[in-house]
Design a protein around this motif. Structure first.
Motif, PDB file in Angstrom:
ATOM      1  N   VAL B 276       1.169   9.218   0.492  1.00 42.57           N
ATOM      2  CA  VAL B 276       1.583   7.835   0.236  1.00 42.57           C
ATOM      3  C   VAL B 276       1.339   6.977   1.482  1.00 42.57           C
ATOM      4  O   VAL B 276       0.821   5.860   1.396  1.00 42.57           O
ATOM      5  CB  VAL B 276       3.083   7.791  -0.168  1.00 42.57           C
ATOM      6  CG1 VAL B 276       3.613   6.365  -0.122  1.00 42.57           C
ATOM      7  CG2 VAL B 276       3.266   8.369  -1.561  1.00 42.57           C
ATOM      8  N   ALA B 277       1.696   7.539   2.648  1.00 37.42           N
ATOM      9  CA  ALA B 277       1.505   6.790   3.892  1.00 37.42           C
ATOM     10  C   ALA B 277       0.026   6.456   4.097  1.00 37.42           C
ATOM     11  O   ALA B 277      -0.320   5.341   4.480  1.00 37.42           O
ATOM     12  CB  ALA B 277       2.038   7.595   5.071  1.00 37.42           C
ATOM     13  N   TRP B 311      18.358   2.759   1.032  1.00 34.30           N
ATOM     14  CA  TRP B 311      17.074   2.593   1.717  1.00 34.30           C
ATOM     15  C   TRP B 311      15.900   3.164   0.944  1.00 34.30           C
ATOM     16  O   TRP B 311      14.772   2.685   1.072  1.00 34.30           O
ATOM     17  CB  TRP B 311      17.139   3.221   3.105  1.00 34.30           C
ATOM     18  CG  TRP B 311      17.393   4.686   3.092  1.00 34.30           C
ATOM     19  CD1 TRP B 311      18.597   5.303   3.007  1.00 34.30           C
ATOM     20  CD2 TRP B 311      16.418   5.718   3.158  1.00 34.30           C
ATOM     21  NE1 TRP B 311      18.442   6.653   3.006  1.00 34.30           N
ATOM     22  CE2 TRP B 311      17.117   6.944   3.101  1.00 34.30           C
ATOM     23  CE3 TRP B 311      15.020   5.749   3.262  1.00 34.30           C
ATOM     24  CZ2 TRP B 311      16.454   8.173   3.139  1.00 34.30           C
ATOM     25  CZ3 TRP B 311      14.377   6.968   3.300  1.00 34.30           C
ATOM     26  CH2 TRP B 311      15.090   8.166   3.229  1.00 34.30           C
ATOM     27  N   LEU B 312      16.168   4.191   0.110  1.00 40.83           N
ATOM     28  CA  LEU B 312      15.063   4.810  -0.634  1.00 40.83           C
ATOM     29  C   LEU B 312      14.402   3.807  -1.576  1.00 40.83           C
ATOM     30  O   LEU B 312      13.192   3.841  -1.785  1.00 40.83           O
ATOM     31  CB  LEU B 312      15.568   6.013  -1.427  1.00 40.83           C
ATOM     32  CG  LEU B 312      15.605   7.337  -0.655  1.00 40.83           C
ATOM     33  CD1 LEU B 312      16.332   8.390  -1.467  1.00 40.83           C
ATOM     34  CD2 LEU B 312      14.187   7.815  -0.340  1.00 40.83           C
ATOM     35  N   TYR B 313      15.223   2.907  -2.151  1.00 46.67           N
ATOM     36  CA  TYR B 313      14.659   1.890  -3.049  1.00 46.67           C
ATOM     37  C   TYR B 313      13.714   0.984  -2.278  1.00 46.67           C
ATOM     38  O   TYR B 313      12.659   0.606  -2.767  1.00 46.67           O
ATOM     39  CB  TYR B 313      15.781   1.055  -3.666  1.00 46.67           C
ATOM     40  CG  TYR B 313      16.725   1.869  -4.519  1.00 46.67           C
ATOM     41  CD1 TYR B 313      16.317   2.322  -5.778  1.00 46.67           C
ATOM     42  CD2 TYR B 313      17.995   2.191  -4.083  1.00 46.67           C
ATOM     43  CE1 TYR B 313      17.164   3.079  -6.555  1.00 46.67           C
ATOM     44  CE2 TYR B 313      18.858   2.955  -4.860  1.00 46.67           C
ATOM     45  CZ  TYR B 313      18.432   3.398  -6.096  1.00 46.67           C
ATOM     46  OH  TYR B 313      19.265   4.147  -6.860  1.00 46.67           O
ATOM     47  N   LEU B 314      14.125   0.633  -1.060  1.00 40.87           N
ATOM     48  CA  LEU B 314      13.301  -0.264  -0.250  1.00 40.87           C
ATOM     49  C   LEU B 314      11.971   0.392   0.086  1.00 40.87           C
ATOM     50  O   LEU B 314      10.914  -0.226   0.038  1.00 40.87           O
ATOM     51  CB  LEU B 314      14.041  -0.633   1.036  1.00 40.87           C
ATOM     52  CG  LEU B 314      15.193  -1.618   0.849  1.00 40.87           C
ATOM     53  CD1 LEU B 314      15.955  -1.795   2.149  1.00 40.87           C
ATOM     54  CD2 LEU B 314      14.643  -2.945   0.360  1.00 40.87           C
ATOM     55  N   ILE B 320       5.116   0.245  -3.608  1.00 35.67           N
ATOM     56  CA  ILE B 320       4.619  -0.444  -4.807  1.00 35.67           C
ATOM     57  C   ILE B 320       3.997  -1.787  -4.428  1.00 35.67           C
ATOM     58  O   ILE B 320       2.925  -2.161  -4.911  1.00 35.67           O
ATOM     59  CB  ILE B 320       5.767  -0.631  -5.821  1.00 35.67           C
ATOM     60  CG1 ILE B 320       6.227   0.747  -6.322  1.00 35.67           C
ATOM     61  CG2 ILE B 320       5.332  -1.510  -6.989  1.00 35.67           C
ATOM     62  CD1 ILE B 320       7.481   0.723  -7.143  1.00 35.67           C
ATOM     63  N   LEU B 321       4.685  -2.498  -3.533  1.00 33.49           N
ATOM     64  CA  LEU B 321       4.217  -3.809  -3.104  1.00 33.49           C
ATOM     65  C   LEU B 321       2.820  -3.717  -2.486  1.00 33.49           C
ATOM     66  O   LEU B 321       1.907  -4.455  -2.853  1.00 33.49           O
ATOM     67  CB  LEU B 321       5.209  -4.367  -2.074  1.00 33.49           C
ATOM     68  CG  LEU B 321       5.239  -5.881  -1.914  1.00 33.49           C
ATOM     69  CD1 LEU B 321       5.839  -6.510  -3.156  1.00 33.49           C
ATOM     70  CD2 LEU B 321       6.046  -6.266  -0.680  1.00 33.49           C
ATOM     71  N   VAL B 322       2.678  -2.789  -1.548  1.00 36.70           N
ATOM     72  CA  VAL B 322       1.386  -2.648  -0.874  1.00 36.70           C
ATOM     73  C   VAL B 322       0.306  -2.252  -1.878  1.00 36.70           C
ATOM     74  O   VAL B 322      -0.792  -2.804  -1.875  1.00 36.70           O
ATOM     75  CB  VAL B 322       1.469  -1.624   0.280  1.00 36.70           C
ATOM     76  CG1 VAL B 322       0.078  -1.353   0.838  1.00 36.70           C
ATOM     77  CG2 VAL B 322       2.384  -2.134   1.379  1.00 36.70           C
ATOM     78  N   MET B 323       0.653  -1.320  -2.776  1.00 35.23           N
ATOM     79  CA  MET B 323      -0.365  -0.822  -3.696  1.00 35.23           C
ATOM     80  C   MET B 323      -0.787  -1.864  -4.723  1.00 35.23           C
ATOM     81  O   MET B 323      -1.926  -1.882  -5.162  1.00 35.23           O
ATOM     82  CB  MET B 323       0.146   0.434  -4.404  1.00 35.23           C
ATOM     83  CG  MET B 323       0.179   1.675  -3.536  1.00 35.23           C
ATOM     84  SD  MET B 323      -1.438   2.208  -2.955  1.00 35.23           S
ATOM     85  CE  MET B 323      -1.497   1.500  -1.329  1.00 35.23           C
ATOM     86  N   PRO B 327      -4.646  -2.837  -2.972  1.00 33.72           N
ATOM     87  CA  PRO B 327      -4.959  -1.468  -3.393  1.00 33.72           C
ATOM     88  C   PRO B 327      -5.673  -0.670  -2.308  1.00 33.72           C
ATOM     89  O   PRO B 327      -5.629   0.556  -2.322  1.00 33.72           O
ATOM     90  CB  PRO B 327      -5.864  -1.663  -4.606  1.00 33.72           C
ATOM     91  CG  PRO B 327      -5.687  -3.065  -5.023  1.00 33.72           C
ATOM     92  CD  PRO B 327      -5.248  -3.846  -3.831  1.00 33.72           C
ATOM     93  N   LYS B 328      -6.316  -1.350  -1.392  1.00 37.70           N
ATOM     94  CA  LYS B 328      -7.000  -0.629  -0.319  1.00 37.70           C
ATOM     95  C   LYS B 328      -6.116  -0.465   0.902  1.00 37.70           C
ATOM     96  O   LYS B 328      -6.595  -0.122   1.986  1.00 37.70           O
ATOM     97  CB  LYS B 328      -8.302  -1.334   0.051  1.00 37.70           C
ATOM     98  CG  LYS B 328      -9.366  -1.132  -1.020  1.00 37.70           C
ATOM     99  CD  LYS B 328     -10.692  -1.660  -0.575  1.00 37.70           C
ATOM    100  CE  LYS B 328     -11.777  -1.259  -1.585  1.00 37.70           C
ATOM    101  NZ  LYS B 328     -13.051  -1.879  -1.266  1.00 37.70           N
ATOM    102  N   GLY B 329      -4.832  -0.741   0.726  1.00 38.39           N
ATOM    103  CA  GLY B 329      -3.887  -0.520   1.810  1.00 38.39           C
ATOM    104  C   GLY B 329      -3.896  -1.610   2.852  1.00 38.39           C
ATOM    105  O   GLY B 329      -4.611  -2.607   2.734  1.00 38.39           O
ATOM    106  N   ILE B 330      -3.088  -1.400   3.873  1.00 34.01           N
ATOM    107  CA  ILE B 330      -2.956  -2.417   4.917  1.00 34.01           C
ATOM    108  C   ILE B 330      -4.302  -2.651   5.602  1.00 34.01           C
ATOM    109  O   ILE B 330      -4.681  -3.789   5.870  1.00 34.01           O
ATOM    110  CB  ILE B 330      -1.908  -1.982   5.960  1.00 34.01           C
ATOM    111  CG1 ILE B 330      -0.558  -1.759   5.261  1.00 34.01           C
ATOM    112  CG2 ILE B 330      -1.749  -3.022   7.050  1.00 34.01           C
ATOM    113  CD1 ILE B 330       0.499  -1.143   6.144  1.00 34.01           C
ATOM    114  N   ALA B 331      -5.034  -1.570   5.841  1.00 34.68           N
ATOM    115  CA  ALA B 331      -6.327  -1.705   6.510  1.00 34.68           C
ATOM    116  C   ALA B 331      -7.266  -2.586   5.693  1.00 34.68           C
ATOM    117  O   ALA B 331      -7.952  -3.454   6.230  1.00 34.68           O
ATOM    118  CB  ALA B 331      -6.949  -0.334   6.748  1.00 34.68           C
TER     119      ALA B 331
END
Lengths: 401, 343
Positions: B276-277, B311-314, B320-323, B327-331
């Motif tokens: 996931v990371a 915190w797990l929800y966050l 989910i937000l990033v994806m 979709p290509k992640g932060i990079a």
């Protein structure tokens, strides 16, 4: 990959800045911070949240009575997340960053073992509130739950008194059941009892028909149960459907308290014995007040249990030691603690100076159809804690170190 | 020459921040946490290589991480017990004699060697069996995940040999240095950061080499590569082994940094967390994988400290937000920003 590179150092620097900015504010002079470190998420949360609630209740009560040394207690709660390395990390955070005076926390032995080096390294105090397998005595941990000679051995004494000669051991596969069973086997050998079998299942296991068959075929007089958590639900259900009743084959449990009975379903477990130091029904003035206060704060349907009471006691015992020491400084509190004796819901408890465990009264109870536990036997007086079982000749080989 | 400098400027900037600024600015506790994130980042780099470049979705990287960690922990436990002594948990578990399996780990060279070569060997065996059979995609992912689950059961069941659910903890010294000292921990941080830096450069070199192009080609059209006369199974096995070796080395660094190794650290959930990371950071860029591991590690700490109850929800929401937004992640997101600026 070329595109992302320039941004990375910026992001990293930002993250660093965020890390660095949480330097702690100067501690308020009128407050004492105490850490509460239990699993608030994951498989252990269901049990540990109730202990944290009991500890919060004790903190509230102490604050309402004027606090400790004229200062209010401020709880700092962290989530151990049912994950042992997280316990070690959060303990470090509470000690080094929040600079708490003491920490109340833990449930599983694994979480305690993970926290132990942290507390010893930074010379900080941990109050651990759950019965455990003994063979430990850290100078920086106070153990307010039972050690083996205050729970397991009285449980065996009870079975022996009842004329149960053949026992079957069932447990979850981790350190507490394995060590407990080692002790039980040594006890059995010395007391003319016979261990017919010893079975372990992984934590969280829920398929017990094979194991129940084995138990039934072995025809023991009693079962000694060290299963933990959800497994008990499946185990007791399948025992019942195999026709086993508390009359024909009592199952003595050491990890099933009022809280768990609800989950297992009273119908499946009523009549079976359990071994603890405290029940919601224990008749002491302090318990009447504790149960009343707990229900008033958290709801009338809530039950109180042994680990909750031990957590609740831990806060009071620590506060008493601080009052006696006149400071929250760890070494002074450690020095003041031995011999402190309080009337708690379970009766009188006294801190042992030698091993920092408590003198506690052992109690055997029978689970009632209403989900509460009725005491049928007690040790009469508080038993001196003996984590290494030095007073028992048959246990000589168990604590090799 | 100028191009070379410009190309490496970002890396140099990160290196300065990581090696100079961080040890100066951060308190020892925070620096220790950063060292932990960097250990995960080394694993993530391996996942970035295997999954991002090679298309092998490995959901069991915790296995290799764990093997490395346990090798290191065994060495630490043996030095602590001294010659002829037994590690503490063996005494509790009723083991009376040191198991033969443990004996070689008294040597630091052998233990470190095993921490890296053990996982690589396992990956080679697994890769040879699996890739030759042309097992790929979801089947490969499921297989690696099953391996992680199996290893946890094995470790928990062999309490006398492995410490069971508790794992191993309570380490005192590493190569004669007191692990409780802040200076030792700072040293460990620098070593971890250095290892990550070197591995990052080496991996980048590998990806830009002929082998790297072949790897990407295998990812995008395995059959075509085979028809061209290459051996995709070999390429994938080698890559998988490299990523396994990185995870093993990360595990070996992790143990003295964090002070514990237990089955909870290498099962299905932590293996998935790392994937996931990498996804959050951006699997198509090696730097994204590293960034993702650090960001997710930091987010976990920050969220759980601020909101102990939920915190797990966050953390889930962040994923989910990033994806959904990127979709290509932060990079990928940062790359888009940069392209828009230069355009």
């Amino acid at each position: 990959m070329r595109i992302s590179r320039p941004i990375v150092p910026v992001a990293l620097a930002l993250a660093l800045a965020a890390c660095g900015s949480d330097a702690q504010p100067a501690a308020e002079a009128q407050e004492i911070k105490v850490g509460l470190l239990h699993s608030l998420s994951g498989t252990m949360a269901i049990s540990e949240v109730t202990v944290r609630d009991a500890e919060l209740l004790a903190i509230d009560e102490i604050n309402r009575a004027g606090g400790v040394l004229g200062k209010k207690l401020v709880p700092v709660a962290e989530d151990g997340a049912s994950d042992w390395p997280t316990f070690a990390e959060k303990a470090t955070k509470l000690i080094r960053q929040d600079k708490v005076a003491t920490v109340f926390g833990g449930w599983t032995s694994a979480s305690r073992k993970a926290m132990l080096p942290v507390f010893e390294r930074y010379k900080a105090l941990l109050w651990y509130p759950v019965q455990y397998e003994g063979l430990e005595s850290s100078p920086y941990i106070f153990y307010t739950g039972a050690t083996t000679n205050q729970q397991i051995i009285p449980g065996l004494d009870y079975l022996k008194e009842q004329g149960k000669k053949k026992v079957f051991l069932v447990g979850s596969d981790y350190v507490f059941p394995r060590t407990a069973n080692k002790i039980i086997k040594a006890y059995a050998a010395a007391n003319g009892m016979e261990v017919l079998g010893e079975e372990y299942t992984p934590l969280g296991h829920t398929e017990y028909s094979t194991l129940v068959n084995k138990v039934v075929q072995a025809r023991p007089d009693a079962v000694f149960n060290t299963l933990n958590g959800d497994s008990n639900v499946a185990f007791f259900k399948q025992l019942k459907s195999a026709g086993v009743t508390a009359e024909t084959m009592p199952v003595l449990s050491v990890s099933v308290a009022e809280e768990e009975v609800t989950g297992i379903g009273v119908d499946n477990i009523a009549g079976h014995p359990v071994a603890w130091n405290y029940y919601q029904t224990t008749e002491t003035p302090a318990n009447e007040a504790f149960v009343k206060a707990y229900k008033a704060k958290y709801g009338a349907t809530k039950v109180t249990s042994d680990p909750m009471e031990a957590g609740y006691n831990a806060v009071y015992l620590w506060a008493e030691a601080v009052k006696k020491a006149g400071t929250t400084e760890v070494e002074a509190v450690k020095k003041a603690a031995p011999g402190i004796s309080l009337d708690r819901p379970e009766g009188k408890v006294t801190i042992d100076g030698e091993n920092q465990h408590l003198y506690k009264t052992a109690r055997i109870g029978i689970i009632q159809p209403d989900g509460l536990i009725k005491q049928v036997w007690d040790s009469g007086e508080p038993i001196k804690p003996d984590p290494y079982l030095k007073a028992y000749p048959w246990a000589a080989g168990l604590a090799a170190s | 020459m100028r191009d070379l400098i410009r190309r490496n400027l970002p890396f140099a900037a990160v290196a300065v921040v990581a090696l100079v600024a961080a040890p100066l600015l951060l308190e020892p506790f925070r620096l220790g946490l950063l060292a932990k994130y960097l250990c995960y980042a080394i694993v993530a780099l391996g996942i970035g290589l295997a999954w991002g470049k090679g298309g092998m979705l490995t959901l069991g990287q915790g296995v290799f991480f764990g093997l490395g960690g346990y090798a290191m922990a065994m060495y630490l436990k043996l030095t602590e017990a001294g010659p002829g002594g037994l590690p503490d948990f063996m005494v509790w578990s009723g083991v009376e004699e040191l198991p033969a399996l443990w004996a070689p780990f008294a040597s630091p060279v052998l233990a470190l060697g095993m921490a890296v070569l053990g996982p690589m060997a396992l990956a080679v065996v697994l890769g040879t069996l699996v890739f030759r059979q042309r097992v790929r995609g979801a089947y490969f992912a499921i297989l690696t995940q099953a391996l992680a689950a199996a290893l946890v059961i094995l470790l928990v069941g062999q309490q006398g040999l492995t410490g069971g659910t508790n794992g191993m903890t309570n380490f005192f010294e590493l190569f004669g240095r007191d692990l409780a000292e802040d200076s030792t921990q700072r040293g460990l941080y620098l070593v971890t950061a250095g290892v990550l830096g070197v591995l990052y450069l080496a991996t980048r070199q590998l990806v830009n080499s002929r082998f790297g192009r072949l790897l990407v080609a295998v990812r995008d059209g395995e059959d075509r590569v085979r028809f061209l006369g290459y051996d995709p199974a070999l390429v994938k096995t080698v890559t998988f082994a490299i990523s396994a070796g990185m995870a093993g080395l990360a595990g070996a660094l992790f143990v003295p940094v964090v002070g514990i190794i237990s089955p909870a650290l290498l099962g299905v959930v932590p293996s998935l967390e790392l994937v996931v990371a990498v996804a959050v950071g951006g699997r198509h860029a090696l730097a994204g994988a590293v960034l993702g591991a650090v960001v997710m590690g930091y987010a976990k700490t920050a969220f759980s400290e601020q909101f102990a109850d939920g915190w797990l929800y966050l953390q889930g929401a962040l994923f989910i937000l990033v994806m959904t937004l990127a979709p290509k992640g932060i990079a990928g997101l940062l790359g888009r920003v940069r392209r828009a600026r230069t355009a």
